[in-house]
Scaffold this motif. Structure first.
Motif, PDB file in Angstrom:
ATOM      1  N   PHE A  87       0.812  -1.212   0.000  1.00 38.93           N
ATOM      2  CA  PHE A  87       0.000   0.000   0.000  1.00 38.93           C
ATOM      3  C   PHE A  87       0.850   1.269   0.000  1.00 38.93           C
ATOM      4  O   PHE A  87       0.443   2.306  -0.498  1.00 38.93           O
ATOM      5  N   MET A  88       2.040   1.177   0.556  1.00 38.69           N
ATOM      6  CA  MET A  88       2.899   2.355   0.690  1.00 38.69           C
ATOM      7  C   MET A  88       3.868   2.531  -0.471  1.00 38.69           C
ATOM      8  O   MET A  88       4.627   3.492  -0.508  1.00 38.69           O
ATOM      9  N   ASP A  89       3.861   1.618  -1.421  1.00 35.00           N
ATOM     10  CA  ASP A  89       4.797   1.672  -2.539  1.00 35.00           C
ATOM     11  C   ASP A  89       4.179   2.463  -3.696  1.00 35.00           C
ATOM     12  O   ASP A  89       3.215   2.030  -4.313  1.00 35.00           O
ATOM     13  N   ASP A  90       4.741   3.627  -3.992  1.00 32.40           N
ATOM     14  CA  ASP A  90       4.173   4.523  -5.008  1.00 32.40           C
ATOM     15  C   ASP A  90       4.150   3.879  -6.390  1.00 32.40           C
ATOM     16  O   ASP A  90       3.153   3.989  -7.117  1.00 32.40           O
ATOM     17  N   GLU A  91       5.247   3.225  -6.769  1.00 36.27           N
ATOM     18  CA  GLU A  91       5.320   2.625  -8.100  1.00 36.27           C
ATOM     19  C   GLU A  91       4.251   1.553  -8.286  1.00 36.27           C
ATOM     20  O   GLU A  91       3.582   1.484  -9.320  1.00 36.27           O
ATOM     21  N   LEU A  92       4.071   0.741  -7.253  1.00 33.41           N
ATOM     22  CA  LEU A  92       3.078  -0.330  -7.323  1.00 33.41           C
ATOM     23  C   LEU A  92       1.665   0.235  -7.389  1.00 33.41           C
ATOM     24  O   LEU A  92       0.814  -0.262  -8.134  1.00 33.41           O
ATOM     25  N   ASN A  93       1.416   1.301  -6.642  1.00 35.61           N
ATOM     26  CA  ASN A  93       0.081   1.895  -6.631  1.00 35.61           C
ATOM     27  C   ASN A  93      -0.247   2.628  -7.923  1.00 35.61           C
ATOM     28  O   ASN A  93      -1.424   2.809  -8.255  1.00 35.61           O
ATOM     29  N   LYS A  94       0.785   3.058  -8.644  1.00 39.80           N
ATOM     30  CA  LYS A  94       0.554   3.649  -9.968  1.00 39.80           C
ATOM     31  C   LYS A  94       0.249   2.551 -10.985  1.00 39.80           C
ATOM     32  O   LYS A  94      -0.461   2.775 -11.965  1.00 39.80           O
ATOM     33  N   HIS A  95       0.783   1.362 -10.727  1.00 35.53           N
ATOM     34  CA  HIS A  95       0.598   0.238 -11.643  1.00 35.53           C
ATOM     35  C   HIS A  95      -0.779  -0.399 -11.498  1.00 35.53           C
ATOM     36  O   HIS A  95      -1.380  -0.830 -12.485  1.00 35.53           O
ATOM     37  N   MET A  96      -1.302  -0.450 -10.262  1.00 29.23           N
ATOM     38  CA  MET A  96      -2.579  -1.128 -10.025  1.00 29.23           C
ATOM     39  C   MET A  96      -3.314  -0.508  -8.842  1.00 29.23           C
ATOM     40  O   MET A  96      -2.701   0.034  -7.918  1.00 29.23           O
ATOM     41  N   LYS A  97      -4.644  -0.579  -8.882  1.00 30.71           N
ATOM     42  CA  LYS A  97      -5.471  -0.086  -7.776  1.00 30.71           C
ATOM     43  C   LYS A  97      -5.478  -1.130  -6.667  1.00 30.71           C
ATOM     44  O   LYS A  97      -5.846  -2.275  -6.902  1.00 30.71           O
ATOM     45  N   LEU A  98      -5.095  -0.718  -5.456  1.00 33.85           N
ATOM     46  CA  LEU A  98      -4.985  -1.653  -4.342  1.00 33.85           C
ATOM     47  C   LEU A  98      -5.901  -1.266  -3.199  1.00 33.85           C
ATOM     48  O   LEU A  98      -6.060  -0.082  -2.884  1.00 33.85           O
ATOM     49  N   THR A  99      -6.476  -2.258  -2.563  1.00 34.68           N
ATOM     50  CA  THR A  99      -7.168  -2.063  -1.290  1.00 34.68           C
ATOM     51  C   THR A  99      -7.011  -3.331  -0.465  1.00 34.68           C
ATOM     52  O   THR A  99      -6.493  -4.339  -0.952  1.00 34.68           O
TER      53      THR A  99
END
Length: 434
Positions: free
Chosen positions: A201-213
């Protein structure tokens, strides 16, 4: 209703954002900015109300400002297609059986409610793109979430679980589903799984790649609906109290369940006090004794779903009571039991009453046996059907307990899982290719 972070460094969020994001930007847990009391007439009349009607009234109190009335009613009634009865075990101890849902565990309500509420917000927003749900499990969360979200359009679920540390039946319930459910078998303990989810949840690159919850109890839509149980329990016990005070005992791991009960108490629910029953993972118990919260690595026990060394929802409890140890310890007492004590309790209860406890419920039952005072009646949460731990229960009781048909159906499926180290870099790389 706005939601703030327990860490106090993130902007206020709407319910939609709190549900869709799961965790605040500062890694804190979302809390509602206020808790409204339920009206007096509700408590006076609730013994004549169904579980669904009780739950809808409570849900309206929490979510009524942010969810259309008819949609919320549909969500609640669709979620609660089963009952959670209160069963007498001894003269002054009752079991609140929370295992009558699809996966035979208490987390069915929160998982099913969240799946439907998240689906509501996705549909309302009209935004395209897959929402990816990450959930760490020490046992029952994974099966409840996987089955609650199975086939829900626009959502993919990744269940992270510790290799070799959940029961075989629990594992079958989330590794055999396929479709939009992916099981990730982590070479570590539950705390490692939870750390991977939080880091994602805290990784910016990963959150730009996919929507997480998240669908762990860190999500407000997962833990708040569990308060329905406690209102229903009081309604069913009201006429049995006869002037006695009601004590609620909750077997506790990540502390989402007892946290929801405490929210109910803040809404006016007349439970006199609470007991948090732990296995050998005694971080909260030690906090109650000392005032110091010192997380530590979890240890594996008979009651595996409670094998948590750093319970996330402690932050909510701490915040709810103004960070006051005195206030917390005045309302909540603790108990902690070894595997030997758990097994002994299961045998004793079975031999004396015929009631079959699972290892988690055994912690709650024993805490009441040892902690009830004159003028009190206790209710403990029996959080999962004992057949989910058949190997353990049979060995301890010298019995052959029947496996319900719903569980047998899972056992016939083929295991599908992705093996993963506890290194976040490996997990991130995997998700970046999804």
């Amino acid at each position: 209703m706005k939601y703030y972070s327990t860490n106090g460094k993130a902007p206020l969020a709407s319910l939609e954002k709190a549900v869709v994001k799961g965790l605040a930007e500062d890694r804190g847990l979302y809390m509602p900015e206020r808790i409204e009391k339920m009206p007096k007439a509700f408590f006076e009349n609730m013994s004549n109300m169904s579980f669904q009607d009780i739950a809808y009234n409570v849900a309206s109190n929490f979510f009524g400002e942010d969810v259309d009335e008819d949609a919320l009613q549909d969500i609640v009634y669709d979620t609660l297609s089963f009952d959670c009865p209160v069963v007498k075990v001894t003269d002054n101890i009752y079991s609140l059986e929370l295992f009558h849902g699809p996966t035979l565990a208490f987390k069915d309500v929160g998982a099913r409610f969240m799946a439907r509420l998240l689906g509501y917000f996705i549909g309302k927003s009209g935004k395209s793109g897959l929402v990816n749900v990450l959930v760490a499990t020490s046992g029952d969360t994974g099966s409840a979430v996987a089955n609650g979200f199975l086939g829900v359009e626009g959502i993919h679920v990744y269940v992270l679980y510790p290799k070799g540390k959940v029961s075989p039946i629990q594992e079958c319930q989330f590794t055999t589903l396929g479709q939009n459910i992916t099981a990730i078998e982590v070479d570590g303990v539950f705390d490692d799984c939870q750390a991977l989810v939080k880091s994602a949840f805290m990784d910016d690159e990963l959150n730009k790649h996919m929507k997480l919850t998240s669908a762990n109890s860190i999500n407000v839509a997962r833990f708040l609906p569990q308060s329905f149980y406690y209102f229903n329990a009081y309604a069913r016990m009201k006429e049995k109290l006869n002037g006695n005070k009601l004590v609620m005992c909750v077997p506790s791991g990540n502390f989402g369940n007892i946290c929801s009960a405490l929210f109910g108490h803040e809404m006016g629910l007349p439970i006199d006090r609470f007991i948090a029953a732990n296995n050998a993972n005694d971080v909260f118990y030690n906090y109650l004794q000392t005032g110091q919260y010192n997380p530590k690595p979890s240890v594996q026990t008979l009651a595996n779903a409670m094998d948590v060394g750093d319970p996330s929802n402690f932050a909510r409890i701490y915040d709810l009571y103004g960070k006051s140890h005195a206030r917390i310890s005045q309302l909540i007492s603790g108990a902690t039991y070894s595997d030997e004590q758990i097994a002994e309790t299961m045998r004793q209860c079975y031999n004396e009453t015929g009631y079959i406890l699972d290892p988690h419920g055994a912690c709650g039952y024993r805490a009441l046996k040892e902690g009830l005072k004159e003028g009190e009646i206790g209710v403990f949460c029996e959080t999962a059907h004992p057949a989910k731990f058949k190997e353990k229960v049979d060995a301890i009781l010298g019995a052959d307990i029947e496996i319900p048909a719903r569980l047998r159906a899972f056992m016939d499926g083929e295991k599908q899982s992705v093996e993963m180290s506890k290194d976040f870099a490996d997990f991130k790389q995997y998700l970046m290719h999804q």
